[in-house]
Design an enzyme around this catalytic site. Structure first.
Site, PDB file in Angstrom:
ATOM      1  N   ASP A   6      -2.408   1.701  -4.469  1.00  0.00           N
ATOM      2  CA  ASP A   6      -3.653   1.971  -3.744  1.00  0.00           C
ATOM      3  C   ASP A   6      -4.734   0.998  -4.198  1.00  0.00           C
ATOM      4  O   ASP A   6      -4.563   0.267  -5.174  1.00  0.00           O
ATOM      5  CB  ASP A   6      -4.106   3.411  -4.003  1.00  0.00           C
ATOM      6  CG  ASP A   6      -3.101   4.410  -3.459  1.00  0.00           C
ATOM      7  OD1 ASP A   6      -2.458   4.095  -2.428  1.00  0.00           O
ATOM      8  OD2 ASP A   6      -2.936   5.475  -4.073  1.00  0.00           O
ATOM      9  N   HIS A  34       0.814  -1.218   0.000  1.00  0.00           N
ATOM     10  CA  HIS A  34       0.000   0.000   0.000  1.00  0.00           C
ATOM     11  C   HIS A  34       0.849   1.270   0.000  1.00  0.00           C
ATOM     12  O   HIS A  34       0.329   2.377  -0.174  1.00  0.00           O
ATOM     13  CB  HIS A  34      -0.937  -0.007   1.226  1.00  0.00           C
ATOM     14  CG  HIS A  34      -2.219   0.733   1.001  1.00  0.00           C
ATOM     15  ND1 HIS A  34      -2.372   1.713   0.038  1.00  0.00           N
ATOM     16  CD2 HIS A  34      -3.424   0.637   1.609  1.00  0.00           C
ATOM     17  CE1 HIS A  34      -3.601   2.190   0.089  1.00  0.00           C
ATOM     18  NE2 HIS A  34      -4.266   1.554   1.020  1.00  0.00           N
TER      19      HIS A  34
END
Ligand code: CO6
Length: 436
Positions: A412, A408
């Site tokens: 995303d 992450h």
């Protein structure tokens, strides 16, 4: 006496040492060229090393389980069969295996620079580790030293310079030391200490083998390095299942290889990676390295219960036949400990087939320094609602779950989700009429 030195081979560009896990010969043994001499293990791969010469083993310098630096003489072979000779008469030659490699992340727990078990993203040579140990340089100190070697590697001169400045700073009066701003500490990966475990009378204690310890350390390191998130999609793969069922035998007859679903998954992944370069990347500090090559690692379960990830290089350039042949070759070599070090290096993305164990879904751990890993669940027949021109119907379809764990820091949910959906779309749109 003409002799030949058997040295610790260099099993990869950045590998500096290896552990001798097994000797197949002993002093006094007569050997022929290509006889297996010993087995060596690094944190990347285990290899059996054959003899390049005929002769008699006159000396073995290191017992099993020794960690030995690359280039050290492990054994001496007398080429003319004489067992004793003075060193001045010795006409020495050396041999070392040559392989490719990509940078290795090092576990410096064996450096004993600190009691706690800690992981590093940097490589430390045995020499640097020894100096650190002798001079009581802590793990954190070692990590904060700026390296002047290739890729920032800490060299002997760096640690010596550090020791000099540390000593002179220790000799300064306290007031002077306070006025000097401390150098910013380098980010350190520190393992949290696990809670104590009680061992009851009937419990069995099993020592982890070396590979298991490495896998354990790499898994913890990956979770510390990357904030993992996992997205899941369901794919209707009926068309590709029907295609494989129809063509399985003919494929084997024509190409001599069995086709499973894995090459088809790999083909879809490679095509999606070509469209989503950010998922085919690595993070280096504040930089994102978009990889030119699409090299797909395949997690293979070994008969000893361990796991290895051979890599299909340039997967997007191979057709289904090529992917099938390479996958079968690598999986076979992996199960028989015959992989070359280069065959487990350079991966830019990994697939792990949880469906092999009948599992439907999973949240795999990223294989560092990659940024994403795909888990493929078991394909199962399920009742599904299909929309047709004459209304909705319930039909029996072949379905599977695909789950993607991604880093992450740079991927995303929108990107990870779109990439994952693209793989599913490729699988769903598989052309049933495709020729083999
Ligand atoms: N659905 C349905 N059927 C399947 C599936 C799924 N997902 N996967 C395999 N199969 C079938 C396959 O088609 C074969 O069927 P037949 O041709 O009809 O006999 C059969 O199961 C056996 O397949 P096989 O395993 O021999 O070959 P495959 O090409 O599918 O897989 C392999 C090759 C090397 C991936 C596999 O043998 C293997 O080792 N799987 C284990 C993977 C593993 O250990 N994962 C653990 C994950 S650890 O995540 C991890 C990377 C780290 C972080």
């Amino acid at each position: 006496m003409a002799s030949f030195n058997i040295v610790m081979p260099k099993l990869g560009e950045s590998i500096q040492e290896g552990t001798i896990t097994k000797w197949f010969v002993k002093e006094g043994d007569t050997i022929e060229e290509d006889d297996m001499l010993f087995e060596v293990a690094t944190d990347k791969v285990d290899s059996e090393i054959p003899s390049p010469v005929d002769g008699v083993i006159t000396k073995i310098n290191y017992p099993e389980d020794s960690l030995v630096a690359v280039g050290e003489v492990l054994a001496v072979v007398s080429l003319d069969g004489e067992v004793e000779a003075s060193e001045t008469e010795t006409e020495s030659k050396e041999v070392a295996a040559k392989t490719e490699d990509t940078p290795v992340k090092a576990d410096i727990t064996d450096a004993s620079v600190d009691d706690s078990r800690k992981l590093s993203n940097r490589f430390y040579s045995p020499l640097v580790k020894t100096i650190a140990k002798e001079e009581n340089v802590s793990f954190d100190e070692l990590e904060s030293i700026e390296g002047s070697g290739v890729g920032g590697r800490v060299q002997k001169k760096d640690i010596m310079a550090y020791l000099e400045s540390r000593d002179s700073s220790a000799a300064q009066p306290a007031a002077m030391k306070e006025s000097k701003p401390a150098a910013p500490a380098a980010p350190v990966l520190e393992k949290k200490s696990a809670p104590p475990v009680s061992v009851g009378a009937g419990d069995t204690v099993v020592e982890m083998d070396r590979v298991r310890k490495l896998i354990a350390d790499h898994m913890v390191m990956s979770k510390q390095v990357s904030p993992h998130v996992t997205s899941v999609v369901e794919a209707d793969v009926t068309e590709l299942v029907l295609w494989r069922n129809k063509n399985k035998e003919a494929f084997q007859k024509k190409y001599g290889d069995k086709i499973t679903f894995m090459p088809i998954f790999t083909e879809a992944v490679a095509a999606a990676l070509a469209e989503f370069p950010m998922v085919n990347s690595s993070v280096d500090g504040d930089k994102i390295i978009l990889k030119k090559d699409i090299n797909v690692g395949i997690a293979v379960a070994k008969p000893d219960g361990n796991l290895i990830v051979p890599v299909i290089k340039n997967a997007e350039q191979r057709n289904l036949v090529g992917l099938t042949k390479e996958l079968n070759r690598l999986a076979d070599a992996a199960r028989n400990n015959k992989l070359d070090p280069a065959e487990i290096q350079g991966g830019t993305f990994t697939i792990t087939n949880f469906g092999s164990f009948g599992n439907i879904i999973g949240t795999p751990i990223i294989n560092q320094p990659q940024v994403a890993i795909l888990a493929t669940g078991i394909i199962e027949k399920k009742p599904a609602v299909l929309e047709t021109p004459s209304g909705d119907v319930i039909a029996i379809r072949h379905k599977m779950y695909l789950s993607l764990s991604y880093d992450h820091r740079i991927v995303d949910g929108a990107l990870g989700g779109a990439f994952l959906r693209r793989i599913a779309d490729y699988l769903e749109q598989f052309d049933t009429n495709r020729a083999i």
